[in-house]
Design a protein around this motif. Structure first.
Motif, PDB file in Angstrom:
ATOM      1  N   UNK A 139     -20.455   8.585  23.701  1.00  0.00           N
ATOM      2  CA  UNK A 139     -19.727   7.606  23.800  1.00  0.00           C
ATOM      3  C   UNK A 139     -18.970   7.115  22.271  1.00  0.00           C
ATOM      4  N   UNK A 140     -17.924   6.286  22.522  1.00  0.00           N
ATOM      5  CA  UNK A 140     -17.356   5.948  21.276  1.00  0.00           C
ATOM      6  C   UNK A 140     -17.892   4.580  21.044  1.00  0.00           C
ATOM      7  N   UNK A 178      -9.545  12.348  25.282  1.00  0.00           N
ATOM      8  CA  UNK A 178     -10.129  13.280  24.505  1.00  0.00           C
ATOM      9  C   UNK A 178     -11.348  13.561  24.034  1.00  0.00           C
ATOM     10  N   UNK A 179     -12.060  14.428  23.770  1.00  0.00           N
ATOM     11  CA  UNK A 179     -13.265  14.522  23.226  1.00  0.00           C
ATOM     12  C   UNK A 179     -12.967  14.705  21.659  1.00  0.00           C
ATOM     13  N   UNK A 180     -13.959  13.937  21.125  1.00  0.00           N
ATOM     14  CA  UNK A 180     -13.924  13.957  19.611  1.00  0.00           C
ATOM     15  C   UNK A 180     -15.273  14.357  18.984  1.00  0.00           C
ATOM     16  N   UNK A 181     -15.344  14.711  17.796  1.00  0.00           N
ATOM     17  CA  UNK A 181     -16.755  15.129  17.198  1.00  0.00           C
ATOM     18  C   UNK A 181     -16.384  15.090  15.936  1.00  0.00           C
ATOM     19  N   UNK A 195     -12.158   8.203  26.489  1.00  0.00           N
ATOM     20  CA  UNK A 195     -11.585   8.217  27.903  1.00  0.00           C
ATOM     21  C   UNK A 195     -10.275   7.286  28.186  1.00  0.00           C
ATOM     22  N   UNK A 196     -10.020   6.360  27.400  1.00  0.00           N
ATOM     23  CA  UNK A 196      -8.837   5.676  27.253  1.00  0.00           C
ATOM     24  C   UNK A 196      -7.798   6.250  26.568  1.00  0.00           C
ATOM     25  N   UNK A 235     -10.125  14.312  34.039  1.00  0.00           N
ATOM     26  CA  UNK A 235     -11.075  13.815  33.721  1.00  0.00           C
ATOM     27  C   UNK A 235     -12.377  14.641  33.850  1.00  0.00           C
ATOM     28  N   UNK A 236     -12.790  15.086  35.231  1.00  0.00           N
ATOM     29  CA  UNK A 236     -13.846  15.794  35.450  1.00  0.00           C
ATOM     30  C   UNK A 236     -14.043  17.005  34.497  1.00  0.00           C
TER      31      UNK A 236
END
Length: 873
Positions: free
Chosen positions: A666-667, A737-740, A753-754, A772-773
């Motif tokens: 989570x962010x 988006x996914x971030x890392x 997710x937003x 989203x899934x």
């Protein structure tokens, strides 16, 4: 045990002939498991109480000096002066331990303490007390020295006098003259100590000369000592005495203090012995010595005029980083053990980036090893004639020349009959236009690691022309030196290189890798990227040894070594071709065909089966979009604390998630930074609109005009001075988006997710339809055990065990497509991932690990642990 004690008894006899003493020293080493690296049959003024000395190595480095006392006398029975003189043998060889065996056990002396750290081990307490493996337990302990090592003491003395002389004589351009001064002092002191150690008592020392002739300058004193060295055939290319005239104004008291500091060590109770240093330690000392003084401009104006400050620093702009001794010995030992003795002693070898000559000197030391060579004089004549060194740094070449001349002196009691083939040149120019056919039995180097943007612009075309079709994209400098090896290694010849870990995976090295595979057999690849090999560099090295193919000779498997600790033992196991694995290193074999792949991923043995299972899975970039975040071109200006952003102008900013704030799954709820982001929809606002809508922001940007307008891309006219360099369109960036983070020790991917956050430089992953899934599923995979394994094995290595996660890494990531997973299973993975998004629970993570592994058709237990990666931290 009785045979060892008999050998010790024999070695305590003073009337042994040199041949008998040499034979007894070698017999003691063989009986006790030590690897002898040098013998000292007698040492200055100690013949009445010492009867022979042995230097031994373990783990490819000098480990201990072993001395035998006359009549079996105990070390404790010697006077303090006698003890200090003997222990000075180990100290001046850059060895911390000195052993004194007798018939009942041995004294172990740690020489970096005052008073000496002494303990005695009786054979009744430890029947293996004399043996090398028993000593391993001692050196495994962390000692607490209160004395500096030889190189620190000597270079501390040099640094002190460099500062004093540069300041007193206002030498703002002192580099060449001061280097010449200390080179000459080292050289003359080595001549004096060699004369004393070989029993020649004629002549005066520098201190005696200055006492007899106090009016003579430093240059005149040094020149007189060189002229009065009988029968040494002084090389013609050794010194430029005109440079020493810079020091003629030094008064006599300063001259005495200066020269005295190179006799008695100010930092330790031992006298400097430059003759002993010249045999083994000088190469390691010179590796640091040529981190030369360079003037540093004053940062600000001062009230009174002062001379420019000086400091020691390596030439990082040219990749000038120096090599540990164990790497040099590993390379040379490999050559020694894969050639006949006669070929090894006469090989033609080159180092095209030789620095102070560490590789060449180590080669010559081992070619002229008295334990393996009957006629050292003849061997040295051939060996020294057959080495060639090139370096662009003049002081490095001078250091290499002095180091090799002094080695020849202590080996043979005279200098080479002809000048050494050491050249101050740009090796790329030398080999881009060779004067004739050139080939070498061994090309050995630690080439400069310089990225293209840091390479001097005047070299660009030379490098591109030389590499030609062997490069794709922008070349790093080391690749040009590697091509020198590929083109100039003879048939059945070798190249032995220290390379950055990026060489194994980088696209710009792919053609060079293919050429190596086609023309060479890989003999050894050693991954030291988890080790701090170079103290002054952020490079993560691998060692590569390859042999040019020849018809009629069958290929052999390559040995791969991955190491996180005990590097000496790991390299020794590799040399002995022992396949083994433990918590610190793994040595195993792979077939030559393995290096026919595009990337050379060095996996642990247990990893290969899993890697093969993934070959048919789709790549991540066939399902998702992988992008790099914003590159503002000036983060210090465009990224601001959120609290400083004018509330009425917040529409021109976007919350920025920094790497260090990223969490797993989570962010964070609170984002502390915001980035200037001048968009309306996907339309970039112009200057007039910004100044009208956000006058405070515009005034802020104008206050930083010098910084923003000074960017290279702005000077080229690529975009206006006030604009971020590569801001990314909102429709691409501001979406789910996914971030890392860019650097990752463990999985730390989270889901925005937003789609409200920006990221800077690091990667982000989105789905074409914002499914989203599909994003929740990918988040589970990336944070899983198998995802961690895949990223760790595919990424470039970084400091303290971190993986450098880049877009290309994740594009090549392989995983089952979410559309191929049974819907009920996908729903379960998504639901569990959402739970971790709310609150991390280890038991749920373990469930996800198991479910994800099942989709890869493996069990979670079969996924190799990344424990070796953990050890890097």
């Amino acid at each position: 045990m009785d045979t060892i004690q008999a050998t010790i008894t024999r070695l305590t006899e003073l009337n042994l002939s040199d041949d008998d003493r040499r034979g007894a020293l070698r017999l003691f080493a063989a009986e006790t498991g030590w690897h002898p690296s040098d013998e000292i049959l007698r040492y200055r003024d100690t013949d009445s109480y010492a009867s022979g000395h042995l230097l031994v190595e373990h783990g490819l480095d000098h480990t201990a000096a072993i001395s035998f006392l006359a009549g079996g006398a105990p070390f404790s029975g010697l006077t303090y002066q006698q003890q200090t003189t003997l222990v000075g043998i180990s100290y001046n060889n850059l060895i911390d331990w000195h052993l004194f065996p007798d018939r009942n056990g041995l004294y172990r002396i740690y020489n970096r303490c005052k008073p000496f750290k002494i303990d005695y081990v009786s054979i009744h307490e430890d029947s293996r007390a004399y043996r090398a493996e028993s000593f391993d337990r001692v050196v495994g302990r962390r000692e607490n020295p209160n004395l500096p090592a030889l190189d620190d003491a000597l270079l501390g003395t040099v640094s002190k006098w460099r500062r004093i002389l540069a300041s007193e004589l206002s030498l703002t351009d002192e580099t060449e003259s001061i280097a010449e001064l200390f080179n000459a002092v080292f050289f003359v002191r080595a001549l004096e100590d060699h004369r004393r150690n070989t029993g020649v008592v004629s002549g005066y020392s520098l201190l005696e000369l200055i006492d007899r002739n106090p009016s003579k300058t430093v240059g005149e004193l040094l020149a007189e000592q060189l002229r009065d060295s009988p029968g040494k055939n002084l090389p013609s290319d050794i010194f430029d005495f005109d440079l020493l005239k810079r020091f003629d104004s030094i008064d006599v008291e300063t001259r005495i203090d200066l020269l005295s500091d190179f006799y008695q060590n100010r930092f330790a109770p031992y006298q400097f012995d430059f003759s002993l240093m010249s045999k083994h330690a000088l190469s390691r000392i010179y590796e640091r010595y040529i981190s030369i003084l360079r003037p540093q401009p004053m940062i600000q104006q001062t009230l009174f005029a002062v001379s420019e400050s000086v400091s020691e620093q390596p030439r990082k702009d040219l990749g000038e980083i120096y090599t540990p001794q164990y790497i040099a010995r590993f390379f040379v030992r490999f050559l020694q053990e894969n050639m006949t003795p006669s070929r090894f002693r006469s090989i033609r070898a080159i180092d095209p980036a030789c620095g102070s000559g560490m590789f060449l000197r180590t080669l010559l030391e081992m070619q002229c090893d008295p334990a393996r060579t009957r006629d050292i004089a003849k061997t040295a004549e051939i060996a020294f004639r057959n080495v060639r060194g090139i370096d662009i740094e003049p002081n490095a070449i001078k250091a290499a020349r002095l180091s090799l001349y002094l080695l020849h002196l202590v080996l043979t009691d005279h200098f080479p009959q002809s000048n050494l083939e050491l050249e101050c040149e740009n090796a790329l120019e030398t080999f881009a236009n060779p004067s004739g056919s050139i080939s070498f039995d061994a090309v050995i180097a630690n080439p400069p690691y310089v990225r293209w943007e840091k390479v001097p612009p005047e070299w660009h075309q030379l490098i591109l022309d030389y590499l030609g079709d062997d490069i794709s994209g922008r070349p790093d400098l080391y690749l040009a030196f590697l091509k020198i090896a590929l083109e100039n290694a003879s048939v059945n010849g070798y190249f032995l290189f220290v390379l950055p870990h990026t060489f194994l995976l980088s696209a710009n090295a792919s053609r060079i890798r293919r050429r190596i595979h086609e023309n060479f057999w890989i003999r050894h690849v050693v991954d030291l990227s988890a080790m701090k090999v170079f103290d002054a560099a952020s490079s993560y090295p691998v060692l590569l040894i390859a042999e040019r193919k020849q018809q009629g000779v069958s290929e052999t498997p390559a040995f791969v070594t991955k190491c996180t600790g005990f590097v000496g033992e790991a390299l020794q196991a590799a040399l002995e071709e022992r396949t083994e694995s433990n918590s610190f290193y793994s040595v195993y074999t792979v077939e030559q065909d393995y290096f026919g792949q595009a990337d050379w991923r060095l996996l642990y043995p247990g990893d290969y089966q899993l890697a093969r299972k993934m070959t048919d899975l789709p790549r991540l970039d066939s399902i998702y979009q992988v992008n790099q975040g914003v590159n503002s071109g000036s983060d210090s200006v465009f990224i601001r604390p959120s609290a400083e952003v004018p509330s009425s102008e917040s529409a021109l900013y976007v919350p920025l998630l920094r790497d260090r704030e990223m969490e797993r799954y989570r962010v964070p709820n609170m984002i502390s930074s915001s980035m200037f982001y001048p968009f309306e929809g996907d339309r970039l606002l112009d200057e007039a609109e910004i100044s009208k809508k956000a006058p405070e922001t515009w005034a802020y940007l104008e206050s930083h005009y010098p910084t923003l307008s000074g960017r290279a891309s702005v000077r080229r006219g690529d975009f206006p001075w006030w604009r971020p360099e590569r801001p990314r369109l909102p429709s691409t960036l501001l979406r789910p988006k996914i971030v890392g983070p860019h650097l990752m020790l463990f999985p730390k991917f989270s889901l925005d997710i937003e789609g409200e956050l920006a990221v800077s430089r690091t990667i982000y992953i989105s789905h074409e339809t914002d499914d989203e899934d599909a994003l929740w599923y990918l988040l589970a995979v990336l944070n899983s055990k198998i995802g961690h394994w895949q990223i760790a094995t595919q990424s470039h290595k970084y400091s303290r065990g971190y993986a450098r996660v880049e877009a290309v890494t994740l594009r090549n990531f392989q995983l089952p497509s979410p559309s191929a997973i049974q819907s009920s299973v996908l729903r379960k993975i998504v639901d569990k991932t959402k739970q971790l998004h709310s609150e991390f629970v280890q038991s749920i993570q373990e469930e996800i690990d198991e479910m994800v592994a099942e989709q890869f058709d493996v069990t979670v237990e079969s996924v190799p642990s990344v424990s070796m990666e953990k050890n890097k931290a």
